[in-house]
Scaffold this motif. Sequence first.
Motif, short mmCIF file in Angstrom:
data_model
loop_
_atom_site.label_atom_id
_atom_site.label_comp_id
_atom_site.label_asym_id
_atom_site.label_seq_id
_atom_site.Cartn_x
_atom_site.Cartn_y
_atom_site.Cartn_z
N ALA A 112 24.18 75.03 66.27
CA ALA A 112 24.78 75.83 67.34
C ALA A 112 26.13 75.26 67.76
N LEU A 113 26.23 73.93 67.84
CA LEU A 113 27.51 73.31 68.19
C LEU A 113 28.57 73.56 67.12
N LEU A 114 28.19 73.45 65.84
CA LEU A 114 29.15 73.69 64.77
C LEU A 114 29.61 75.15 64.75
N ARG A 115 28.70 76.05 65.02
CA ARG A 115 29.10 77.47 65.09
C ARG A 115 30.11 77.68 66.22
N ASP A 123 23.26 72.61 77.51
CA ASP A 123 24.48 72.27 76.78
C ASP A 123 25.72 72.48 77.65
N TRP A 124 25.73 73.57 78.40
CA TRP A 124 26.88 73.83 79.27
C TRP A 124 26.92 72.85 80.44
N ILE A 125 25.75 72.41 80.90
CA ILE A 125 25.72 71.40 81.96
C ILE A 125 26.35 70.11 81.46
N VAL A 126 25.99 69.69 80.24
CA VAL A 126 26.57 68.49 79.65
C VAL A 126 28.07 68.66 79.45
N ALA A 180 29.85 68.46 82.77
CA ALA A 180 29.83 67.09 83.28
C ALA A 180 30.91 66.24 82.62
N ASN A 181 31.24 66.54 81.37
CA ASN A 181 32.25 65.78 80.64
C ASN A 181 33.61 66.47 80.60
N GLY A 182 33.70 67.65 81.20
CA GLY A 182 34.98 68.36 81.21
C GLY A 182 35.44 68.83 79.85
N ILE A 183 34.49 69.14 78.94
CA ILE A 183 34.89 69.52 77.58
C ILE A 183 34.44 70.95 77.24
N SER A 184 34.24 71.79 78.25
CA SER A 184 33.85 73.17 77.98
C SER A 184 34.89 73.89 77.12
N TRP A 236 27.85 64.38 70.36
CA TRP A 236 27.09 64.98 71.46
C TRP A 236 26.18 63.95 72.13
N TRP A 237 25.66 63.01 71.34
CA TRP A 237 24.83 61.96 71.93
C TRP A 237 25.65 61.15 72.95
N LEU A 238 26.88 60.84 72.62
CA LEU A 238 27.74 60.11 73.55
C LEU A 238 27.99 60.93 74.82
#
Length: 777
Positions: free
Chosen positions: A222-225, A239-242, A245-249, A459-461
């Motif tokens: 899903a992330l690669l897509r 996923d959107w919460i993460v 939280a990291n400002g990478i939307s 994504w783990w980071l």
Amino acid sequence: MAGEQVQATRPWPGAVNMALTLLAGIAVVQWLPALPPEWVMGVLVVCATILAWRLPRFRRLAPLLFGFAWATWRGGSAMDARLPRAWEGQDFQVIGHVVDLAQVKAGATSVLLEIERASLAGRAVSWQGRARISWYSKPSAEPEPCSRWQLRLRLRRPRGVVNPGGTDSERSALARGIAAVGYVREDPRNQRLGVATWCLDRLRGSLADGIQARVHDPHDAALLRSFTVGDTRGLEQQDWIVARANGISHLLAISGFHVGVAALFGLWLCHALYWLWPSLALRYPRMQAQALSALALASAYGALAGLGMSTVRTMLMIGSFALARCSRRAKGSSHALATALMAILLMNPTAVLEAGFWLSFVGVAFLILCMDAKGRGLRGFLCELTLGQLVMTVSLLPLTMWFFGEASLVGALSNLVAVPFVSFVIVPCALFGTLLLIVWPPLASPVLRVAEWLTHAQWWLLEQAAPWPGAHWYLPTVTPWALVLAMLGAVWLFAPRGVPLRMLGVFLFLPLLWPVRRLPAEGGFQAWTLDVGQGLAMIVRTRHHTLVYDAGPRFPSEYDSGAAVVVPSLYALGMDRLDVLMISHGDNDHAGGAAAVAAAFPMARRFSGEPARSRVPMELCQAGQQWEWDEVRFRVLSPVARVPKAPANDDSCVLLVEGRAGRLLLTGDIAASTERRIADSLRPGPGLVLQVPHHGSKSSSSAGFIAATGPELAVVSSGWRNRFGHPHPAVMQRYAAAGVPVFNTAVDGAVQIDFPAATPAYVAARWRRMERRYWRE
């Protein structure tokens, strides 16, 4: 020649001013509660023409007037294109084709359908437009992009909920050209008519499916897509919460940086061709060929990624640079950005209604302001990757808080790692695998496998950083003047060297970071009946305490009123602590969002009339429970005891809130049989505001109950054009006969009621009227 060279390289001085003036005229229209008549637009266009042609001294006002007229005309045309009100709630036979990728979730499949022909009651109607439609049962065939369908649809005009801190779906519908929403009705004539042979969205869907099939982990797929073709359908709420939280939307939605990488690859590819065949330079100038090559690959990738706002902005900027290079005229970054801005505004002025428009252009403008002086080449590139992340985080903080009510204080650090790694490692690897899917599918699997490992590690980071303090930072609703001051502070703070006292720009952020909050006095309280559609959610606040009564519905499509309405409203109203969560009973329209509210405020004490039906642990709510906050008394009046085979609605917690000068009675879904007991338990007191029982159903709000409680105001929470017909006309007649005004969230949006510590008993406000905009109905 030297003088001519200087003149040729000087940027056009009016481009930036023209773009900003045009933007100002268009933006003003979006604050209007209603659009001016058509003759006003004609007068403004004539005035703009006269100013531009005959009055050079006032020429700069021409784009302002033209922008106002242009935005007014386009906004009015978009509103007129919506489904006529007289046709709402009726069944149409339509033929249309699917636009973009289908959204498939549990219980629903949603698509954008471009309606080509429509008929009503067997007669053709002259209406066409784009509609968001859903299948609530499995479609007869997959709704592929560009597939044509014949369907029976139940349609209505776009309408959303209006709450403090909530999203505005009516504004989004206008910006995206959606003229109707609805669902597919069962009909034997429903069928797919065919699929277009060539379709870009179909290619996107095919590539997304190819990635999904070759990547083992569904989440990594899903992330690669998302990284490659802008397909975010497989991403979950977490996923959107993460990402927030990291400002990478912006990375998940295909950032402009990705398009820039594609352009850079096109430039390198062209450079390699000239290195292999130097004789090409005798026929085609190398610099111009590189510019066109960069534009071609950026445009191809932008189209494949779905043409989002940041994507289009970057494509237009690259196009501006390419045009300047081909015409042998040097243009600066500010000129390219201004050209892109004007192009988008002239194509679609309603683009200013979307958050992505402002975040994209303002972010790049600040980068140009700060980075142009840092040098070019490797030095400038490294500055953009390092210092640029801090600039973006701080400069976009006011806009992020304005649009979303939250920001990430760790975003600069996360972007410092994520932007270069995703843009220069993951995305090129994934795009190479995607290219192999087209030209040589067997070789795509190992390349995509490498991209999967890289994505999983990245994504783990990000997941480890998501719980850090400051990752989710909430502030009350930003006022327009605080937004303007903070943006001016950011400009001052990041101004070029030579501007005096730049650090003082930080102080202009203070109204944003420490807003003035209007709290009730001791003995007074405030209440909000939130607009959650066909359900109930209420907030009660004393000076130092907060209670939530019911949390709205949660649907199989994963829309959760608790997460989408209640929690954002609490933060927008300045409440970062919840003391009590009380769920009247277990029905979904009252309890569906409880889990989301409990997760956001885990320390809150929780009560329910039916704790056994709750998804989270609850204490039993029963008559006799009482407490006092800030000289405001809370008393539970019901349920008294469980009656065998009694309707579950009669187990509703009934709560009486008593301030010095006013009272509020929260009744849940009780029926007439319980109403009599509730009325008998009330003691004489100050004026009463009543939450209408059971959304105004016919079996509640008996004439005796209305007479016994004697409310001064009644508030009913119901959904717009809901299938139950709430509130029932007979109920509304009973309140009218008793002289009790009724506010309805379906019509009025959220209802805010202030109970001062002294007279008057209450002051009520309706958010759909307070926050009037021309696109809200």
